[in-house]
Scaffold this active site. Structure first.
Site, short mmCIF file in Angstrom:
data_model
loop_
_atom_site.label_atom_id
_atom_site.label_comp_id
_atom_site.label_asym_id
_atom_site.label_seq_id
_atom_site.Cartn_x
_atom_site.Cartn_y
_atom_site.Cartn_z
N LYS A 24 58.92 92.44 53.25
CA LYS A 24 58.32 90.68 53.46
C LYS A 24 59.32 89.38 52.54
O LYS A 24 60.29 89.89 52.19
CB LYS A 24 56.91 90.62 51.92
CG LYS A 24 57.11 90.69 50.84
CD LYS A 24 56.04 90.17 50.47
CE LYS A 24 56.85 89.93 48.49
NZ LYS A 24 56.89 90.95 47.95
N ASP B 53 65.28 70.47 43.51
CA ASP B 53 64.66 72.18 44.26
C ASP B 53 62.60 71.49 44.23
O ASP B 53 62.21 70.87 43.80
CB ASP B 53 65.16 72.80 42.71
CG ASP B 53 64.08 74.26 43.22
OD1 ASP B 53 64.19 75.33 43.65
OD2 ASP B 53 63.30 74.23 42.70
N GLU C 95 55.18 85.63 42.21
CA GLU C 95 54.72 86.40 43.88
C GLU C 95 54.69 87.65 44.11
O GLU C 95 52.99 87.27 44.94
CB GLU C 95 55.24 85.43 44.81
CG GLU C 95 56.41 84.00 45.20
CD GLU C 95 56.65 83.77 43.90
OE1 GLU C 95 57.19 84.79 42.85
OE2 GLU C 95 58.02 82.38 44.09
N1 LIG Z 1 59.22 88.14 46.35
C1 LIG Z 1 60.02 87.94 47.23
N2 LIG Z 1 59.57 88.46 48.04
C2 LIG Z 1 60.10 88.10 49.56
N3 LIG Z 1 60.44 86.68 49.37
C3 LIG Z 1 60.04 85.98 48.51
C4 LIG Z 1 59.89 85.39 47.06
N4 LIG Z 1 59.66 85.17 46.63
C5 LIG Z 1 59.86 84.40 47.63
N5 LIG Z 1 60.72 84.82 49.04
C6 LIG Z 1 60.68 84.37 50.12
O1 LIG Z 1 62.22 83.30 49.75
C7 LIG Z 1 62.21 82.01 49.87
C8 LIG Z 1 63.42 81.06 49.17
O2 LIG Z 1 62.86 81.19 47.64
P1 LIG Z 1 63.63 80.62 46.62
O3 LIG Z 1 62.02 80.50 45.60
O4 LIG Z 1 64.46 81.03 46.34
O5 LIG Z 1 63.35 79.50 47.02
P2 LIG Z 1 64.68 78.41 46.17
O6 LIG Z 1 65.54 78.23 47.33
O7 LIG Z 1 64.81 77.88 44.53
O8 LIG Z 1 63.82 76.35 46.98
P3 LIG Z 1 62.04 76.03 45.97
O9 LIG Z 1 62.49 76.71 44.75
O10 LIG Z 1 62.88 75.04 46.41
O11 LIG Z 1 61.34 76.66 46.92
C9 LIG Z 1 61.02 81.45 49.82
O12 LIG Z 1 60.78 79.92 49.98
C10 LIG Z 1 60.16 82.65 50.47
O13 LIG Z 1 60.02 82.77 52.60
MG LIG Z 2 63.48 78.09 42.74
#
Ligand SMILES: Nc1ncnc2c1ncn2[C@@H]1O[C@H](COP(=O)(O)OP(=O)(O)OP(=O)(O)O)[C@@H](O)[C@H]1O
Ligand SMILES: [Mg+2]
Ligand SMILES: [K+]
Length: 679
Positions: free
Chosen positions: A392, A304, A345
């Site tokens: 967002k 990840d 975030e």
């Molecule tokens: N709090 C938030 N609000 C809105 N969008 C978000 C938020 N956090 C993340 N994102 C968006 O959603 C996407 C996916 O986030 P997530 O943390 O689920 O990624 P993931 O699948 O765990 O992959 P990785 O951890 O490798 O980035 C992020 O790349 C970002 O663009």
């Molecule tokens: Mg992750």
């Protein structure tokens, strides 16, 4: 990544292992080890003959019987000692972990809102407790309110405090760790006896140690060999009587014990325990020996991105408006989008806006409804009572969302998101209704030393694939910086699983490292699931290993240990079976020399007397066990090379060594026995 656990073999552990070696003589415990059980039965028979030399009729030499029975007893004790010694280190660790658990109190919230002090052991899932400065966190939980610095050294050995806060991937806390500043409210996530600390204690104690499929296969082979040799030894009796030779029962027992694979039989469980223990030395908790062995055969590793390859504290570092939108307007809407977003975030957006001079009235949540972030939608936001919808999220998700509402994506949006992504950052696009206002730049950094470590994995022939929910550009920048072989962007949780399944369908063994709740299904699907300790409880529960240092490349050590474990077992089995050649030459001539003088020709070691020959072989058979304990515990040396080369090399060393060493050993013991005039 050094040895942080107090894992040295001190006097106390050795002394305890000696005592345990005697306790393990209990036939009920011994029954788990069929090869050594046969030796124990042999010991009982020869002991009986030491007391009543004529018990089975005929005559027999009492002194010889005593000598054999003592050597057999010592053989069993050596095998027991090796197992006890391997267990010892884990037990010592478990004891120190147990001390952490004792007498912890918890501040439990009652229904009426008051706090009652209870024992930590009384806490159930769903209870809410308060943990203040200098309190031990009573059990595992998720932070639901507050931010605190937590000292996790009791679990991880790492003294630098970590920040725990509600929402996101840093909300889980572990029982036994200590809050060193501020306070947090946590909701308990484990019932008594099922916490991470409990599981760790079980594991290091070896209480839940089950035989791995490899171990079971080898045990079956060892039992078959034992049965074959039992048959060989019993058929010797009629053959001998046909040529008018009576074989003393003691000699038959000695021959049997020499031929059955006692060396590997005695060291097998020590090898397994020591392998798990070596993993622990690297600060990785393995939930099963099976996982460690599977790691030895891994072909592909899925990682990840956020929180695994990068530090994971993605922080808003800039608000970048699209053409026609003022900075102030974007700042305000960005904050509105994050009013209910409890992820790190989301909170970092508010922090950045405050620094930019945002007034507090913008933080008023009255009449608003939060839209929570999910890995599926990749968006979060707020609905206002006047109908305004603020969102967002990831660029591609927002693009779809805007188009669905008949809105248009501004021409300069792509260049802004590309700029952020090319720098390795994550762009979050901010919208109001069907209008795009700008981009939030989330910054994250790659953990140090990743590139060298991934190079190392490549040398081992293991492919690395980064799998992230982020956009392709950010993914490509981070993938390049970290040095992984391949990457998959815009992956949803189910995509991570299907990547793993695809690899597995090609007959490959797959490891997955991750930290988030959205990684949990993939961690469970993988053959080896390594969760970061900083990750969520869901991730840690789904995985079969947890890295306490949260270093995804720790998988390298686990792979090496897995390979080493399989090699050590193979090497000592080869050695053990090859030993039999010399033992035949020592014992068979000794048995028949008196009746068939021609047998002398087979006495190539020129051993002094038939009795000294048998005793020498039996003594060698016993002392080879403790001599090999260091190798069993440390494992044979692993250097990255192809599997077939490795096999050839090991067959040569341990096969040939196994044939030659006992010839020398038995001869030396025979000389010694003659000098001491015991035989
Ligand atoms: N709090 C938030 N609000 C809105 N969008 C978000 C938020 N956090 C993340 N994102 C968006 O959603 C996407 C996916 O986030 P997530 O943390 O689920 O990624 P993931 O699948 O765990 O992959 P990785 O951890 O490798 O980035 C992020 O790349 C970002 O663009
Ligand atoms: Mg992750
Ligand atoms: K043997």
């Amino acid at each position: 990544m050094s040895t942080k656990r107090n894992g040295t073999l001190n006097k106390e552990i050795v002394w305890k292992a000696i005592k345990d070696a005697f306790k393990k003589l209990d036939p009920r415990i011994m029954a788990r080890n069929p090869v050594m059980s046969v030796v124990e039965i042999g010991f009982v028979i020869t002991l009986l003959l030491s007391i009543l030399p004529n018990f089975f009729g005929g005559t027999s030499d009492r002194g010889y019987n005593i000598a054999v029975s003592v050597i057999l007893l010592v053989t069993i004790l050596f095998a027991n000692f090796s197992e006890a010694l391997a267990e010892g280190r884990g037990k010592a660790q478990a004891d120190s972990l147990k001390k952490t658990k004792q007498d912890t109190k918890a501040k439990l919230f009652q229904k009426d809102g008051y706090i009652k002090i209870v024992d930590a052991t009384e806490l159930r899932k769903g209870d809410i407790v308060l943990v203040e400065t200098n309190d031990l966190i009573p059990t595992d939980g998720d932070v639901i309110e507050g931010v605190a610095a937590v000292d996790e050294s009791a679990i991880t050995g790492e003294s630098a405090p970590v920040i725990k806060e509600s929402g996101g991937d840093f909300c889980s806390v572990t029982g036994g760790t200590k809050v060193i500043s501020d306070f947090i409210k946590i909701v308990v996530t484990s019932d008594p006896g099922e916490s991470f600390l409990d599981r760790m204690i079980h594991l290091v104690e070896g209480a839940k140690r089950q035989k791995t499929p490899n171990e079971i296969a080898l045990s079956t082979l060892l039992v078959s060999l034992t049965l074959i040799f039992l048959l060989v030894c019993t058929t010797l009796v009629p053959i001998a009587s046909y040529i008018k030779v009576t074989l003393p029962i003691t000699t038959l027992v000695a021959l049997l014990v020499c031929l059955i694979p006692t060396t590997i039989g005695g060291l097998l469980s020590a090898i397994g325990i020591a392998g798990m223990d070596r993993v622990t030395q690297f600060n990785v908790i393995a939930m099963s020996g099976k996982a460690v062995e599977a790691a030895g055969d891994i072909n592909t590793i899925i990682l990840d991105k956020t929180g695994t390859i990068t530090h994971g504290n993605r922080m808003a570092s800039a608000f970048l408006p699209v053409k026609g939108i003022s900075q102030a307007k974007l700042n305000k809407v960005a904050v509105h989008s994050s009013l209910h977003d409890e992820t790190p975030e989301g909170r970092s957006v508010i922090e950045l806006a405050k620094k930019a001079g945002l007034s507090d009235k913008e933080l008023d949540k009255a009449g608003t409804v939060g839209i929570e972030f999910t890995a599926e939608t990749r968006m979060s936001g707020t609905d206002f009572s006047d109908g305004r919808k603020i969102r967002k999220g990831a660029a591609d998700s927002i693009r779809q969302y805007i188009q669905q509402q008949g809105g248009k994506v501004p021409g300069d949006l792509e260049s802004i998101t590309n700029e952020v992504a090319t720098a390795g950052g994550t762009p979050l696009v901010v919208t109001e209704g069907n209008c795009v206002l700008g981009v939030i730049y989330l910054k994250d950094t790659v953990k140090p030393g990743m590139r060298e470590r991934f190079d190392e994995l490549r040398k081992m022939g293991i492919k690395t694939v980064m799998c992230t929910g982020d956009n392709p550009l950010t993914a490509s920048t981070i993938a390049k910086e970290a040095g992984v072989d391949d990457f998959i962007a815009e992956a949803k949780p189910e995509d991570k699983i299907s990547v793993i399944k695809q690899e597995q369908a090609q007959g490959k063994l797959v490891a997955m490292t991750g930290d988030g709740t959205n990684d949990a299904p993939a961690l469970a699907q993988a053959d080896v699931g390594l969760a970061m300790n900083t990750g969520t409880i869901a991730a840690k529960e789904a995985a079969n290993m947890v890295d306490l240092d949260s270093d995804p490349t720790k998988i390298i050590e686990v792979v090496a240990i897995g390979k080493q474990l399989l090699m050590t077992r193979g090497a000592l089995t080869t050695f053990s079976i090859a030993n039999d050649v010399a033992k035949y030459f020592a014992i068979i001539p000794a048995m028949f020399m008196l009746a068939i003088p021609q047998m002398k020709a087979l006495n190539i070691m020129n051993l002094a007397t038939p009795q000294s020959a048998i005793l020498s072989a039996l003594i060698f058979n016993a002392i080879i066990i403790p001599l090999l304990i260091p190798l069993a515990m440390k494992g044979v040396k692993y250097v990255p090379m192809s599997a077939s080369k490795l096999l050839k090399k090991n067959l040569f060393i341990y096969g040939l060594g196994g044939v030659i060493v006992p010839f020398i050993g038995i001869k030396l013991i025979d000389i010694l026995l003659v000098m001491l005039q015991v035989a």
